[in-house]
Design an enzyme around this catalytic site. Structure first.
Site, mmCIF file in Angstrom:
data_model
loop_
_atom_site.group_PDB
_atom_site.id
_atom_site.type_symbol
_atom_site.label_atom_id
_atom_site.label_comp_id
_atom_site.label_asym_id
_atom_site.label_seq_id
_atom_site.Cartn_x
_atom_site.Cartn_y
_atom_site.Cartn_z
ATOM 1 N N ARG A 76 0.322 -14.096 -40.818
ATOM 2 C CA ARG A 76 -0.354 -15.102 -39.977
ATOM 3 C C ARG A 76 -0.601 -16.441 -40.652
ATOM 4 O O ARG A 76 -1.112 -17.349 -40.013
ATOM 5 C CB ARG A 76 -1.662 -14.532 -39.404
ATOM 6 C CG ARG A 76 -1.385 -13.422 -38.450
ATOM 7 C CD ARG A 76 -2.566 -12.900 -37.671
ATOM 8 N NE ARG A 76 -2.190 -11.552 -37.304
ATOM 9 C CZ ARG A 76 -2.428 -10.478 -38.040
ATOM 10 N NH1 ARG A 76 -3.173 -10.570 -39.134
ATOM 11 N NH2 ARG A 76 -1.969 -9.315 -37.682
ATOM 12 N N ASP B 63 -10.260 1.471 -31.247
ATOM 13 C CA ASP B 63 -9.583 0.417 -32.006
ATOM 14 C C ASP B 63 -10.158 -0.962 -31.645
ATOM 15 O O ASP B 63 -9.445 -1.954 -31.632
ATOM 16 C CB ASP B 63 -8.060 0.476 -31.741
ATOM 17 C CG ASP B 63 -7.243 -0.381 -32.695
ATOM 18 O OD1 ASP B 63 -7.777 -0.832 -33.720
ATOM 19 O OD2 ASP B 63 -6.059 -0.624 -32.394
ATOM 20 N N CYS C 142 6.863 1.821 -33.448
ATOM 21 C CA CYS C 142 7.838 0.757 -33.706
ATOM 22 C C CYS C 142 8.931 0.718 -32.637
ATOM 23 O O CYS C 142 9.380 -0.354 -32.242
ATOM 24 C CB CYS C 142 8.489 0.938 -35.077
ATOM 25 S SG CYS C 142 7.357 0.665 -36.449
HETATM 26 O O1 LIG Z 1 -6.653 -1.486 -38.256
HETATM 27 C C1 LIG Z 1 -5.898 -2.190 -38.922
HETATM 28 O O2 LIG Z 1 -5.885 -2.168 -40.163
HETATM 29 C C2 LIG Z 1 -5.028 -3.131 -38.180
HETATM 30 C C3 LIG Z 1 -4.146 -4.007 -38.811
HETATM 31 C C4 LIG Z 1 -3.363 -4.886 -38.025
HETATM 32 C C5 LIG Z 1 -2.460 -5.793 -38.788
HETATM 33 O O3 LIG Z 1 -2.644 -5.882 -40.021
HETATM 34 O O4 LIG Z 1 -1.556 -6.416 -38.266
HETATM 35 C C6 LIG Z 1 -3.499 -4.834 -36.601
HETATM 36 C C7 LIG Z 1 -4.422 -3.910 -36.087
HETATM 37 N N1 LIG Z 1 -5.144 -3.086 -36.860
HETATM 38 C C8 LIG Z 1 -4.660 -3.785 -34.671
HETATM 39 O O5 LIG Z 1 -5.491 -2.968 -34.255
HETATM 40 C C9 LIG Z 1 -3.957 -4.607 -33.770
HETATM 41 O O6 LIG Z 1 -4.167 -4.533 -32.545
HETATM 42 C C10 LIG Z 1 -3.018 -5.524 -34.288
HETATM 43 C C11 LIG Z 1 -2.173 -6.425 -33.625
HETATM 44 C C12 LIG Z 1 -1.455 -7.021 -34.604
HETATM 45 C C13 LIG Z 1 -0.405 -8.028 -34.473
HETATM 46 O O7 LIG Z 1 -0.101 -8.655 -35.496
HETATM 47 O O8 LIG Z 1 0.143 -8.190 -33.358
HETATM 48 N N2 LIG Z 1 -1.845 -6.555 -35.822
HETATM 49 C C14 LIG Z 1 -2.791 -5.626 -35.659
HETATM 50 CA CA LIG Z 2 -6.394 -1.313 -35.804
#
Ligand SMILES: O=C(O)c1cc(C(=O)O)c2c(n1)C(=O)C(=O)c1cc(C(=O)O)[nH]c1-2
Ligand SMILES: [Ca+2]
Length: 689
Positions: A110, A305, A613
């Site tokens: 990001r 979540d 994935c």
């Molecule tokens: O619980 C976590 O450690 C974690 C990490 C990440 C991440 O690092 O991208 C996401 C999420 N959760 C998550 O819940 C989520 O909805 C999410 C969306 C995204 C994305 O980049 O589109 N990352 C993440």
């Molecule tokens: Ca998460």
């Protein structure tokens, strides 16, 4: 120090975009005003830069002195001339492709931080790297994961978020709570890379000190909210700091948002104690020491979540006749929070979207008024929850305009079905949520999918944070749209998942500009000035969590092919994109046969290891290969060489022979063939590779 001065006074550098949210307040407001509702008819593409990647692009670029710095998928970095898009240097940390499966939500990054001539990059494989901003050469590099964190098996850390710098320290956390992780925020000396302090967000499983500033509050206050047994002891508990970290010079505090519990199901996670500290919270600490100052838990009893990692913004707002310095926050759980920035006191909270897990918040404390049916581990029943795990607001940045006094918020609706598992069975290298995976044995019919699709929605919402009230909302073609930037030209810019980039009038949301970017946009735009011209820049490139794991539901007629680029717009721009050539229509499913019993067994393995994935029910979303079209499913040995032995590991497909037996891997092949037979003929045509 001069570096400190420049970030403290980022406001006074309207041409630049010096830190993730432009200023420490992270309001993402640009004081530039060449582009206005009056001049916007002259807005065109000024330049584009093609990225050699087909994975999700989520970075917010930085701009300093005419150079645009951005990270991209796989934690790569580009420095581009901000006026022309010409590449000045590039850096590739060469993250091993097998790391791809250790993140929940694509190999995204990001953004970067800038400080004193250096850029800071967090890599997907957990390094924090300082780069010389002039040359792109590494100055130092550290592994951000403590030695006692068991990597790769039960726990799987990754970095996707942008570092921030405050008072000479680089602040970074990580992700991993879907697999198993114990969250923390680390602070490194910006010059040397030496670890300064580390604040853990959940207790040590033995309630022992970690020699960290978090020890006292975790042992005294947090530990008793967990219980001595529970799956968290093994899984790490979660609470990962995977996105928002903010330094606030007004209070001299660092705020950061923590993620969900690990596993999700608190019945299994913490012996049915749900209010586990400090999950789904905002925590405030001192920048020099990491000492605890306050916390506010937005989602106790997390089952869903509902991370609190979404963007933290500070504002000065008149509240009951008095100016207050506040944090405004719109986490996944669907409520818009206003907190006192100095104390964390709850000032107000209001839902900005339909929610059914809580009927509201206690007006004094902000504690949710739970719908008992949403506590699915307690009822034992499946619950159809709004918002789902994508959240009502995800990674897309919001912005605030001091001219309209409105927050512009990308809102989405992606409901979810959740059912608790009876016992906790951890799967190395798989998601470990404590959910009933067998719920996936029954494939949805086309009719059920169409019904589900009716609930998918996205809006741009203009929210008055003082009145806690929606002023207007613009319906968009679907969920998972990009973030926004607000400008002094009274425009709000936003890219959408259907591949179009828009400008809306800040007062009423009137759509004034649309550009076909040829691929879904999930990143957040910026505005800057180069050679006296105002630019709007955004990364385009479909992917991220929705882009990978939402199944065929996420596929759209436009946007669902990844064409990764940096796009920059200006008045009288003269650039155009080359015509988009879609890949050839994929071959029909191969005439392979399958065994029904094996296919059923394979559906469970797929749900554990593959769907996040490659898409639920083997329906690809357009980013990663749609396995139903794979030639490898026709041949047992070819399939095993990929899934078992890692033949495609350099592309991000890890080997699974440590997680599954050869016989289990073979069941996957039967399942994929079954899905190819049963779903392909019926599905709506889309641009899937
Ligand atoms: O619980 C976590 O450690 C974690 C990490 C990440 C991440 O690092 O991208 C996401 C999420 N959760 C998550 O819940 C989520 O909805 C999410 C969306 C995204 C994305 O980049 O589109 N990352 C993440
Ligand atoms: Ca998460």
């Amino acid at each position: 120090a001069p570096a400190e001065q420049s970030l403290l006074h980022a406001e006074d550098h309207p041409a630049d975009w010096l830190t993730h949210g432009r200023t420490y307040s992270e309001q993402r407001y640009s004081p530039l005003a060449q582009i206005t509702p009056q001049t916007i008819s002259r807005l065109h593409l000024a330049w584009h830069y093609d990225l050699a990647s087909n994975r999700g692009q989520e970075a917010t670029p930085l701009v300093k002195d005419g150079v645009l710095y951005t990270s991209t998928a796989w934690s790569r970095v580009k420095a581009l001339d901000a006026a022309t898009g010409k590449v000045l240097w590039a850096f590739d940390p060469k993250v091993d492709g097998t790391y791809g499966v250790r993140g929940c939500c694509d190999v995204v990054n990001r953004g970067l931080a800038y400080w004193n001539g250096k850029l800071y990059l967090g890599t997907f494989d957990n390094r924090l790297i300082a780069l010389d901003a002039k040359t792109g050469k590494p100055v130092w590099s550290v592994n951000t994961i403590p030695a006692d964190a068991d990597l790769g098996k039960q726990k799987a850390y990754t970095i996707t978020g942008a570092p921030r710098v405050a008072k000479g320290r680089v602040l970074i956390g990580n992700g991993g709570a879907e697999f198993g992780a114990r969250g923390f925020l680390s602070a490194y000396d910006a010059e040397t890379g030496k670890l300064d302090w580390r604040f853990f967000t959940v207790p040590n499983p033995q309630n022992k000190p970690d020699n960290a500033p978090s020890d006292a509050v975790l042992m005294k206050t947090a530990y008793k909210t967990w219980g001595a047994k529970g799956a968290w002891v093994r899984q790490g508990g979660g609470g990962t700091v995977w996105d928002s970290i903010v330094y606030d010079p007004v209070t001299d505090l660092v705020y950061f948002g923590t993620g969900n519990g690990s596993p999700w199901n608190y019945g299994l996670r913490s012996e049915g104690k749900g209010d586990n500290l400090f999950l789904n919270s905002i925590i405030a600490v001192r920048p020099e020491t990491g000492d605890y100052v306050w916390h506010f838990q937005e989602t106790p009893k997390d089952h869903w979540d509902y991370t609190a990692t979404q963007q933290i913004m500070t504002l000065d707002l008149p509240i009951e006749g008095q100016m207050r310095h506040v944090i405004v926050h719109a986490p996944k759980n669907g409520f818009f929070y206003v907190l006192d920035a100095k104390t964390g006191a709850f000032l107000s909270g209001k839902n900005f979207v339909y929610v059914n897990w809580a009927s509201g918040l206690d007006p004094k404390t902000g504690y949710p008024l739970f719908n008992p049916d949403a506590l699915y581990s307690q009822t034992g029943k499946m619950f159809h929850i709004f918002p789902g795990d994508m959240g009502a607001h995800g990674i897309a940045a919001m912005a605030y305009s001091p001219r309209t006094k409105l927050v512009y918020l990308p809102v989405q609706q992606v409901p979810d079905f959740l059912k608790a598992a009876k016992t906790f069975e951890p799967h190395p290298d798989g998601w470990n949520l404590g959910l009933d995976v067998e719920a996936n044995d029954k494939m949805p019919t086309l009719k059920e999918q169409q019904d589900q699709a009716k609930d998918l929605a996205g809006w741009l919402v203009a929210w008055d944070p003082v009145q806690q009230k929606e002023i207007w909302r613009i319906p968009q073609p679907g969920p998972a749209n990009g973030g926004v930037v607000a400008t002094a030209g009274d425009l709000v810019f936003q890219g959408l998942t259907n591949g179009f980039f828009h400008a809306y009038r800040a007062q009423d949301g009137k759509d004034l500009f649309s550009f076909d970017a040829q691929t879904g946009i999930i990143a957040s735009p910026i505005s800057y000035m180069a050679h006296g011209r105002q630019y709007i820049a955004v990364l385009a490139g479909w992917g991220g969590s929705y882009g990978l794991n939402a199944s065929g539901l996420a596929r759209q007629k436009t946007g669902s092919i990844n064409r990764s680029r940096v796009l920059a717009f200006a008045l009288d721009g003269t650039d155009t994109l080359p015509p988009a050539v879609d890949p050839p229509t994929p071959a029909l499913p191969p005439p392979a046969t399958f065994d029904q019993k094996q296919a059923l067994a394979g559906s469970r393995q797929f749900a554990i290891y593959c769907q996040f994935c490659h898409g639920a029910n083997v329906e690809g979303t357009g980013v990663l290969p749609d396995l139903r079209h794979s030639a490898a499913i026709q041949d047992k040995d070819a399939f095993y060489s990929i899934v078992g032995e890692g033949a495609l590991s350099q592309f991000g497909m890890d080997r699974f022979d440590k997680s599954m037996t050869p016989a289990e891997i073979e069941t996957l092949r039967h399942f994929i063939i079954e899905r190819a037979h049963q779903t392909l003929p019926a599905q709506t045509p889309a641009h899937a590779p």
